[in-house]
Scaffold this motif. Structure first.
Motif, PDB file in Angstrom:
ATOM      1  N   TRP A  23      -1.955  57.338  49.520  1.00 15.13           N
ATOM      2  CA  TRP A  23      -1.166  57.275  48.294  1.00 15.13           C
ATOM      3  C   TRP A  23       0.326  57.191  48.597  1.00 15.13           C
ATOM      4  CZ3 TRP A  23      -1.977  55.288  44.054  1.00 15.13           C
ATOM      5  CH2 TRP A  23      -1.376  55.668  42.858  1.00 15.13           C
ATOM      6  N   ALA A  24       0.789  57.868  49.642  1.00 11.25           N
ATOM      7  CA  ALA A  24       2.203  57.787  50.024  1.00 11.25           C
ATOM      8  C   ALA A  24       2.586  56.374  50.443  1.00 11.25           C
ATOM      9  CB  ALA A  24       2.494  58.770  51.158  1.00 11.25           C
ATOM     10  N   LEU A  25       1.744  55.760  51.247  1.00 11.96           N
ATOM     11  CA  LEU A  25       2.034  54.418  51.724  1.00 11.96           C
ATOM     12  C   LEU A  25       1.838  53.386  50.617  1.00 11.96           C
ATOM     13  CD1 LEU A  25       0.399  54.806  55.225  1.00 11.96           C
ATOM     14  CD2 LEU A  25       2.830  54.645  54.718  1.00 11.96           C
ATOM     15  N   ASP A  26       0.954  53.682  49.679  1.00 16.53           N
ATOM     16  CA  ASP A  26       0.804  52.865  48.483  1.00 16.53           C
ATOM     17  C   ASP A  26       2.115  52.883  47.691  1.00 16.53           C
ATOM     18  OD1 ASP A  26      -0.055  51.577  46.211  1.00 16.53           O
ATOM     19  OD2 ASP A  26      -1.924  52.669  46.066  1.00 16.53           O
ATOM     20  N   LEU A  28       5.087  53.554  48.792  1.00 11.31           N
ATOM     21  CA  LEU A  28       6.116  52.858  49.562  1.00 11.31           C
ATOM     22  C   LEU A  28       6.131  51.377  49.204  1.00 11.31           C
ATOM     23  CD1 LEU A  28       8.159  52.693  51.960  1.00 11.31           C
ATOM     24  CD2 LEU A  28       6.168  52.316  53.434  1.00 11.31           C
ATOM     25  N   ASP A  29       4.957  50.762  49.173  1.00 14.83           N
ATOM     26  CA  ASP A  29       4.868  49.337  48.879  1.00 14.83           C
ATOM     27  C   ASP A  29       5.282  49.021  47.449  1.00 14.83           C
ATOM     28  OD1 ASP A  29       3.955  49.099  51.402  1.00 14.83           O
ATOM     29  OD2 ASP A  29       1.999  48.255  50.915  1.00 14.83           O
ATOM     30  N   TRP A 147       3.078  60.419  46.225  1.00 16.07           N
ATOM     31  CA  TRP A 147       3.828  59.300  45.636  1.00 16.07           C
ATOM     32  C   TRP A 147       5.329  59.500  45.838  1.00 16.07           C
ATOM     33  CZ3 TRP A 147       2.036  54.761  43.750  1.00 16.07           C
ATOM     34  CH2 TRP A 147       2.946  53.939  43.080  1.00 16.07           C
ATOM     35  N   GLY A 150       6.258  58.575  49.448  1.00 16.98           N
ATOM     36  CA  GLY A 150       6.373  57.134  49.622  1.00 16.98           C
ATOM     37  C   GLY A 150       7.561  56.557  48.882  1.00 16.98           C
ATOM     38  N   TRP A 151       7.816  57.081  47.697  1.00 19.83           N
ATOM     39  CA  TRP A 151       8.967  56.641  46.898  1.00 19.83           C
ATOM     40  C   TRP A 151      10.264  56.949  47.640  1.00 19.83           C
ATOM     41  CZ3 TRP A 151       9.817  58.663  41.181  1.00 19.83           C
ATOM     42  CH2 TRP A 151      10.820  57.915  40.572  1.00 19.83           C
ATOM     43  N   ALA A 153      10.641  57.353  50.850  1.00 18.21           N
ATOM     44  CA  ALA A 153      10.732  56.476  52.018  1.00 18.21           C
ATOM     45  C   ALA A 153      11.211  55.089  51.617  1.00 18.21           C
ATOM     46  CB  ALA A 153       9.370  56.378  52.702  1.00 18.21           C
ATOM     47  N   ALA A 154      10.768  54.606  50.456  1.00 21.30           N
ATOM     48  CA  ALA A 154      11.210  53.298  49.975  1.00 21.30           C
ATOM     49  C   ALA A 154      12.706  53.294  49.677  1.00 21.30           C
ATOM     50  CB  ALA A 154      10.419  52.913  48.727  1.00 21.30           C
ATOM     51  N   PRO A 181       1.019  50.547  55.858  1.00 18.76           N
ATOM     52  CA  PRO A 181      -0.206  51.227  55.403  1.00 18.76           C
ATOM     53  C   PRO A 181      -1.461  50.800  56.132  1.00 18.76           C
ATOM     54  CG  PRO A 181       1.126  50.596  53.529  1.00 18.76           C
ATOM     55  CD  PRO A 181       1.765  49.971  54.729  1.00 18.76           C
TER      56      PRO A 181
END
Length: 413
Positions: A23-26, A28-29, A147, A150-151, A153-154, A181
């Motif tokens: 979910w974190a890497l999701d 990020l994308d 989330w 990942g957010w 990190a983005a 991911p």
């Protein structure tokens, strides 16, 4: 998180980290798109409405991806479906870096939507079926907090890339990092155990699995859950898709300046997910969601319409992120507890992602309305309306806290 985590078995912990990482890497994308909107507008010569359409297409196809991914999990297994979905959205995001036209980018965003919609459904149900009932809300709230990771990190990657790379290629570099991911697939294949599934689901035709959520026994849950999804995703999409653009173009903050404001919201989102999980297990799913929905409406309207200084916006960013986290953090546990094992993945995937079919219109509407009433009011009105739908839906759903799933009940017996 420490109390329930310390009581978890090794399998529960491995499943948690696999779901958390996915979910974190999701995130990020997906969040990289919102941060790249100004660069995409310049690169392709498109309007804000066109940029909003890119986000809407992603959400629209995410709805079908969630329904399809949940059904795949019911029919063939959660772990196997999770591997496929992670690879899909990672590769699609990477391919976005090489889009040469607006149409190509639109198609790739659609494929990305299919992947990340399916990934959530598979991961959420896998976690819900592995974790013990008394900790389900806390565990899934903690997974949802990924989330924010990942957010964040983005935002960091965006700040670095757009600061040190030319604008015309910075957004391409950002999307190219979306391949990360895919590395999670290696971890997913190791150490995870498929939860017991109903034997009937293994023999049921795939199309029958897809349509099973419309059986009269679960139809009410499907319809109300779909309305819940519309409000939850509509509010979040209306708020976050254009928030970076709002901070830069309306509040006139630099990339690094807007990143600071987003950082406060992101940290608050992380905290809100954890808090929502704890509250949900203590006082129930319905009261928890109703509280966060009301708080979201009030906070969004103040954040957008009140004459705030930059400093006041920074402070208010914390409750904005905190309350907006409470609703999505409760959805996995609530939806999982509404359905029997044979259609649980399909039901969760549909309810969570059906909202994306309708909420797909919210980013486009924000972009369209911004040309007439301004970007800030467009965000505020759309988000407040969406969160009102969540409040209506949750009042119509039953309380499901502590529900013991069929597999666990059979094991205990």
């Amino acid at each position: 998180m420490s109390n329930w985590y310390s009581e978890s078995s090794p399998l529960e912990r491995r499943t948690f980290w696999a779901s958390f990482g996915g979910w974190a890497l999701d995130a990020l994308d997906v969040q990289m798109f919102g941060l790249a909107i100004p660069a995409l507008i310049a690169a392709f010569g498109i309007s804000k409405a066109d940029a909003g359409l890119l986000g809407s297409v992603t959400l629209f196809f995410g709805a079908f991806g969630g329904w399809l991914g949940g059904a795949l999990g019911d029919r063939f297994g959660r772990v196997k479906a999770l591997q496929i979905t992670v690879a899909t959205f990672a590769l699609a995001t990477f391919a976005c870096a090489f889009a040469m036209t607006y149409t190509q980018l639109l198609i790739l965003k659609a494929v990305q939507g299919l992947g990340f919609g399916a990934e959530w459904a598979c991961g959420a149900v896998l976690m819900a079926e592995i974790i013990r009932p008394e900790h389900r809300g806390k565990a899934l709230g903690s997974v949802q907090s990924a989330w924010a990771v990942g957010w964040g990190a983005a935002v960091l990657l965006s700040a670095l890339v757009f600061t040190y790379a030319p604008t015309e290629i910075a957004w391409r570099l950002l999307f190219a990092l979306g391949l990360l991911p895919a590395l999670l697939i290696i971890f997913i294949r190791r150490g995870l155990k498929e939860p017991p599934r109903a034997i009937a689901s293994e023999k049921t035709p795939f199309l029958a699995t897809l349509s099973g959520i419309f059986h009269r026994d679960v139809l009410r849950a499907t319809l109300i859950g779909g309305l819940f999804g519309i409000g939850a995703h509509g509010g979040y999409a209306a708020l976050t898709t254009f928030l970076p653009t709002y901070l830069r173009e309306v509040r006139h903050l630099s990339v690094l300046g807007s990143s600071g404001y987003l950082a406060v919201i992101i940290v608050a989102f992380f905290c809100g997910c954890l808090a929502s999980g704890i509250i949900s297990d203590r006082i129930g799913r319905r009261v928890n969601v109703a509280f966060f929905a009301c708080a979201c409406i009030i906070t969004v309207l103040i954040y957008i319409f009140a004459p705030l200084t930059d400093g006041e916006m920074l402070v208010l960013g914390f409750p904005l992120g905190f309350f907006s986290a409470g609703i999505p953090a409760s959805m996995a546990a609530l939806f999982s507890e509404l359905y029997p094992a044979g259609v649980r993945g399909t039901g969760v995937g549909f309810c969570y992602n059906f909202g994306r079919i309708v909420s797909a219109a919210f980013p486009f509407l924000v972009g369209f309305l911004s040309d007439h009433i301004g970007l800030g009011p467009a965000i505020g009105i759309d988000a407040a309306f969406a969160y009102s739908l969540v409040l209506i839906a949750v009042l119509l759903l039953p309380e499901t806290r502590g529900k013991v799933f069929e597999q666990a009940a059979a094991t205990r017996a």
